[in-house]
Design a protein around this motif. Structure first.
Motif, PDB file in Angstrom:
ATOM      1  N   ARG A 134      29.771  29.203  45.035  1.00  0.00           N
ATOM      2  CA  ARG A 134      30.300  30.432  45.639  1.00  0.00           C
ATOM      3  C   ARG A 134      31.046  31.296  44.625  1.00  0.00           C
ATOM      4  O   ARG A 134      32.117  31.841  44.891  1.00  0.00           O
ATOM      5  N   GLU A 135      30.494  31.380  43.402  1.00  0.00           N
ATOM      6  CA  GLU A 135      31.076  32.191  42.328  1.00  0.00           C
ATOM      7  C   GLU A 135      32.434  31.682  41.850  1.00  0.00           C
ATOM      8  O   GLU A 135      33.159  32.384  41.141  1.00  0.00           O
ATOM      9  N   GLU A 174      37.252  34.932  46.126  1.00  0.00           N
ATOM     10  CA  GLU A 174      36.592  35.622  45.019  1.00  0.00           C
ATOM     11  C   GLU A 174      36.919  34.927  43.708  1.00  0.00           C
ATOM     12  O   GLU A 174      38.080  34.809  43.325  1.00  0.00           O
ATOM     13  N   GLY A 177      32.908  34.474  38.978  1.00  0.00           N
ATOM     14  CA  GLY A 177      31.461  34.596  38.888  1.00  0.00           C
ATOM     15  C   GLY A 177      30.847  33.493  38.045  1.00  0.00           C
ATOM     16  O   GLY A 177      31.502  32.521  37.679  1.00  0.00           O
ATOM     17  N   LYS A 178      29.583  33.641  37.732  1.00  0.00           N
ATOM     18  CA  LYS A 178      28.831  32.614  37.024  1.00  0.00           C
ATOM     19  C   LYS A 178      29.392  32.386  35.621  1.00  0.00           C
ATOM     20  O   LYS A 178      29.977  33.274  35.011  1.00  0.00           O
TER      21      LYS A 178
END
Length: 312
Positions: A134-135, A174, A177-178
């Motif tokens: 989920r990032e 949040e 990211g990758k």
């Protein structure tokens, strides 16, 4: 577009020596047979090489070619054939019966072998730690309800507070990211570390592990959580830019391999601790080891190492 002999070698999964033999036998025709010395080597039409590649694959891969594709020895591949785990077929070439494999079958077998290897390693080392979900990246710092925490599990998502309390997170959050993409490190061997799992979110081990994943790339590092409460870290032989304090942590926890550190550049070079050398072995002895390796289902190299350790 023209291809060099090195590029043709890779496309056909053959050595350069084999390609030169195929040229001599006129199985492959370069576009510059008379001027190749002046041109700096043979040159080949890309479409012709692609046609040859498809023809070879349609006709089947030899035992040696199939083993190379699968990343194992021909002897080991034949053990799976004997067990009925890999389909093959035979052809009469001249007066000899030879065994061949379809490319699709070898690709399927390679995937199954990889799954089996991961499963076996999980059984040996523990549960494989998922590096991102989920990032959200593992070991990253994340603010939850105004409090800074450390991600200690991505599936399920779980963070660690400074007081040692864990928080299970069910809502979407949040992350960064990758992980950045890094090239797959092809150098043979691994360096391995056994690291006690800290209960303090600010422990430097977490920052070090995060840095190792970031710099090596997630393709080149695996982390397992053992039943003894440790992280077992398995890295390909890359380079890490780390401080001397972080170097001391790695040296404290190293299980296999070696580290060369350059204090001027702050770069640590991970090494396997193995050296490749060439020796002449009597054919009879080699055949005995190959036969025993095939019966035990082990690489020949591993048997040689065991023999050397017994002698020393």
């Amino acid at each position: 577009m023209y291809l060099s002999i090195q590029q043709v070698s890779k496309k056909l999964h053959k050595s350069e020596r084999q390609i030169r033999y195929m040229i001599k036998q006129e199985q492959i025709m370069p576009v510059n047979p008379d001027t190749y010395r002046r041109d700096g080597g043979y040159r080949f039409k890309e479409e012709e090489i692609e046609h040859i590649r498809r023809t070879y694959e349609a006709n089947g891969l030899t035992v040696r070619e199939a083993a190379k594709r699968a990343g194992i020895s021909p002897q080991y591949l034949m053990q799976f054939v004997g067990k009925g785990e890999v389909e093959s077929f035979t052809k009469i070439i001249g007066k000899q019966k030879r065994r061949f494999f379809e490319l699709k079958e070898i690709e399927r077998f390679k995937d199954r072998l990889k799954e089996r290897t991961v499963s076996n390693r999980e059984g040996e080392c523990g549960a494989l730690v998922q590096l991102i979900s989920r990032e959200v990246r593992i070991f990253d710092k994340m603010r939850i309800n105004g409090v800074m925490t450390r991600v200690v599990s991505t599936s399920p998502l779980k963070t660690l507070m400074s007081n040692g309390k864990e928080i299970h997170i069910h809502e979407n959050v949040e992350g960064k990211g990758k992980w950045p993409e890094r090239d797959y490190i092809k150098q043979k061997g691994f360096a391995e570390f056994s690291v006690p799992i800290p209960r303090n979110m600010d422990h430097p081990v977490y920052d070090l592990l995060y840095k190792m994943i970031l710099q090596l790339g997630k393709k080149n590092i695996q982390i397992y959580e053992t039943d003894l409460g440790d992280f077992y870290v398995r890295c390909r032989l890359g380079q890490l830019k780390i401080t001397e304090d972080e170097l001391q942590l790695l040296l404290r926890y190293i299980e296999k391999g070696e580290i060369y550190y350059d204090p001027k550049t702050f770069v640590a070079h991970l090494m396997s601790g193995f050296t490749t050398t060439s020796i002449d072995i009597p054919t009879k002895i080699l055949k005995r080891y190959q036969q025993e390796a095939e019966e035990l289902g082990l690489p020949v190299e591993e048997l040689f190492l065991k023999a050397l350790r017994r002698y020393l």
